[in-house]
Structures are given as C-alpha cells and as structure tokens.
Design a protein around this motif. Sequence first.
Motif, PDB file in Angstrom:
ATOM      1  N   THR A   1      -0.453  -0.441  -9.587  1.00 48.26           N
ATOM      2  CA  THR A   1       0.791   0.303  -9.842  1.00 48.26           C
ATOM      3  C   THR A   1       1.946  -0.659 -10.062  1.00 48.26           C
ATOM      4  O   THR A   1       2.754  -0.488 -10.980  1.00 48.26           O
ATOM      5  CB  THR A   1       1.103   1.233  -8.661  1.00 48.26           C
TER       6      THR A   1
ATOM      7  N   THR B   1       1.743  -1.700  -0.085  1.00 54.55           N
ATOM      8  CA  THR B   1       1.401  -2.138  -1.437  1.00 54.55           C
ATOM      9  C   THR B   1       2.609  -2.087  -2.351  1.00 54.55           C
ATOM     10  O   THR B   1       2.800  -2.963  -3.200  1.00 54.55           O
ATOM     11  CB  THR B   1       0.285  -1.249  -2.017  1.00 54.55           C
TER      12      THR B   1
ATOM     13  N   GLY C   1      -0.055   3.767  -6.028  1.00 53.03           N
ATOM     14  CA  GLY C   1       0.055   2.806  -4.938  1.00 53.03           C
ATOM     15  C   GLY C   1       0.280   3.464  -3.596  1.00 53.03           C
ATOM     16  O   GLY C   1      -0.108   2.919  -2.556  1.00 53.03           O
TER      17      GLY C   1
ATOM     18  N   GLY D   1      -4.250  -0.192  -5.385  1.00 54.02           N
ATOM     19  CA  GLY D   1      -2.847   0.216  -5.388  1.00 54.02           C
ATOM     20  C   GLY D   1      -1.942  -0.824  -6.007  1.00 54.02           C
ATOM     21  O   GLY D   1      -0.856  -0.503  -6.519  1.00 54.02           O
TER      22      GLY D   1
END
Length: 549
Positions: free
Chosen positions: A257, A84, A76, A254
């Motif tokens: 994650t 993010t 991320g 991202g």
Amino acid sequence: MSEIKLTSDELRQRVLSNTGADGHLKTGEFEIDARTVAILSKRHQISKNFGFTSMLSFSTTVLVSWEAFAVTFQGGLVNGGPSTLVYGLIFSFFGSLATAASLAEMASISPTSGGQYHWVALLAPRRYAVLFSWFAGWITAFMRIAVTASVAFLAATMIQGLIILNYADTYVLQQWHGTLMYWAVTLFIVLINIFGVRFLPHIETLALVLHVVFFFCVLIPLVHLAPHSSPEYVFRTFANDGGWKGDGISWCIGLLTSTYAFSGVDGASHMAEEVDNAAIVVPRTMIWSIVVSGVLCFGMSIAILFSIGDANAALESPTGFPIIEIFFNATKSYAATNAMVSALIISIFFSALGLLASASRLIWAFARDDGLPFPQYFSHIDARFGIPVRALLWSAFIVVILGLINLGSTTAFNAMVSLALLGQYTTYVLPTIFILIRRIRPGKNIPFGPWELGRWGIPINLFTIAFSFLTIAFNVLPPYFPVTATNMNYAGVVFGAALIICAVLWVFKGQKHYAGPIKEVMENRNIRSALLRQGIEASHNHDVKIVAA
C-alpha cells in the motif's frame, strides 16, 4: 576506454569537434565506443516545452502520492495495521528514493523517451542487450498503460462512490456505470493531451499547486473535526486480518500500500526529449518528486490514522472507499465530504493526464526503434501539435479496451491493473542490475551523464535491487487467506501471460527486425562519416542507419 560524462547533445558536439574533414575521429583527445554514440545520439523531434519547475510538477503529480495513499490505505490496514502504514511508509519512502536515484543516474546517461529499454540496451552485456531491451520495452509499455488505466479507473470509481454517498436510497450500483465514467475520464485526458499540449507545462504547474493546496484543505478539517485515535493505536498497533499464519508475511503484503503511493517515478524519464537540459533536469525532478511526495504522504498517513474513528465501519463503507466514510464522520456534512473527495478526484485526474502523456511518449519511442508493429505509423510526429498523436491515441484506445474487462469481472480488471506495480519494479530492477554489474566488474566503464551517484552508487543500487525484489515477491501474493477465486491475486498470472506474449513476439518479429534503440538519423555529414568509419552501416538515402557495432 575512457569514461564519458556528457549529455547526448554534448556528446554529439564532441564527436563533431573531434572529427576532421576526412571523417576520421581525431586521436588522443578522447576515445568513444561507436555503440554508445549510436545509442545516445537521437535526433530531436518533439518541441521542448518543459523546464525544471514544470517537470518537477509533472513528476510529482504523476506520483499523486498522498492522494493515492488516502484512497488505497485499507490494504495496509488489513495486513499489518497502523504499524505498516507508519513504519512501512518510511521504509517504502527510502526504498523508492533509492530506486529513483538509481533510475535518475541512468536517465542522465541516456535522457530519451525510451527509458528502461534504452538503459538496458546501453548497460547490458552486448550479447544479450537486444533481447533484454526487447523484453524491457514491451513490459514497460504494458506497465505504463496499465498504470494509466488503474488511475483513470480510480478516479471513475471515486465519482461513483460519491454518488452512492449522496443517493444511497435511490442509486443502484452497476459495474457498467463505473466503466462509462472511466471512459469519460479517458476521453477528457486525451483531449487535453492533444489540444492543450502547448499549455501542458502550465497545466502541470497548476496541478502541483493544487496538489499542495488540496493537502492542507483535506488535512486541516480532518484533524480538527474528526474524533482522535490514541498514539498507542497509531504507532503500536499491528493487525493480521488477512488470515496469514505469519505476521511478517501479512506486514510485507500491507507494505505494498505504501509502495504504491510512490510508484511511477520513471514517468518523468519518458518525457525527457521535451525537457531543456534533460540530463540534469530529469534526474533532479525524479529525486525531488519523491522527497516532496514522502513528506506529504507521511503527514497524510498520520492524519488519517489519528482521525479514522471506527476502523471497521470505515472498511465496510458502501462507497467502496474508507476515506469517504472517514471524511463524512469527521465533517457530518455531505457538502464538505463532496468537496474533500472532489479534491482527491481532481488530483488523481491530473495524474492520469500525465500518465497518458508518459505512456504515449514511450510507445512512440519504442516504435521509433522498430520495437512495435507498424513502426513508421506509430513513430509519426504530428506537425500541428508537435507530439506523437497516433501513439497517444493508440495508448488511449488500449486503456478504453481494458475498461471492457470490468464489465465482466472487477476482479479480472483489478488483476490487469495490478500488473502496474509488478511490471514497474521488474523494469526498474533490470537496468539497475546491469549498471551494478558494470560498477563492480573492472574494465566495464559506464558512460556517466552529468548527474551520477559516485561512491554511493553500489550501496544504492544494492538497496534498489533488494527493495524491488521484495516488492515483486509480495505483489503476487493474495491479500487474504484462505484464497478463493474472488480474492485471488492474479497479478502473477497476468504478468506471466505478458512475458509469454513478449517471447512469442520476439520469436516472430523481434529477432528479425529489432536491433535495439540504436537506429536513428544523423544529419551532419561529419558525424555521419565519423560513425561510418567505426563500422556503422549507411542506408541508400545517405542517412545513417545505426546498428550494433
């Protein structure tokens, strides 16, 4: 047809109490679909060792949320950046909470170890129920084993990362070292699952305590000792270092994650047949595990971002884990870093312990319903331990075999374990679509259990479906652009291969032998007679072989 709001045990009691001596169901009191009775009526075979506290512990530690975030946040950071990891985490939390709520409602309807394939068979259109159930069963089995493998491998490679940190001048990294450690972790979780099974609820409760205690043991020194980033960096910084032309695509990649930190919420459902009052306890633990995980994970994300120091140096850590570099930069101590990383490894180990248990129960349930080859062998319950030892050993064997892939290519192994997230949300979205269709189509009543979403069901199901498709879509994209053979994301390829295998197995085995999760033994003669009156076939040994009505 009337709606049914009963647990499976209550349902059997209602059938019995409304059945006369002649085996006929009494009319006027309630009307029930024979297929629903068959699906919900599973003979109890495993000891019920779990209550609410131990099941909440199991569900929370299987998620291993803040620990998973701490060791995988770099994805991320590259795609999306801190924004993010903050705002994406909030979005993933609500998406995962909606998903957990949708699955929890189905777990209340049918609290069996089969989970997704069981719910699909119950909720899908009758014409396609068996086919969709077959695919859901095999994909869920692939996914549960892949998740177990990924977490065990994560624990092993973190141990290897600590060795690199402490012996940087003398240790030469070899892939087979990581595979041996991975096999050692697998061996330990197998032994505990078998010989420590009677203590498993207590072990899981201890794991939850450590999960919370370790959070503060890591958080406090990290925040107190590390150099602090600015609020501007934490809350307003965006990054697109993956090379994607569209910032939105980079941000969504991202996002995975954060989603990974909450994945695996179905783990508790596969232990349902070992839980007292499972139709209520399992759904509640699924919801509360996401809530607890969300609070801890968000706190850890803020702490890591404020304490990250030089982000590039962390990303380039020779240990392979930026969090190890962050811990060492904060404490300037090998001993302190070893202790903090060991806390993460211990929590991840407990997660692998629960994941293997969950995978084995699913394999056992699917074999019990003739979904696997050699069903009688793998559906066996060991008299000494009271668990499906053969299914557990088979699950562990496949996990061990997956470790061989890493000897040839880490990229290939990561492709296999990346099937975990993709497979999870595929098996989450399938039954959710079917229960939504039943909600919005008149006359398609749902046999609700005691825990249901009520008027919130449609919006929550819609959000779950949208979130699942978003996760599936971006999970097949590579994290970096331009794409090379090394950074290519092979999750879609592996998942496609898994679907092809499922299709081939369906053609040669499934359509001939699999009748859905509706084959079970009904031991009470009155229940047996009542079901026989509704068109359910009896076998020659006077047990009842339940098939689709």
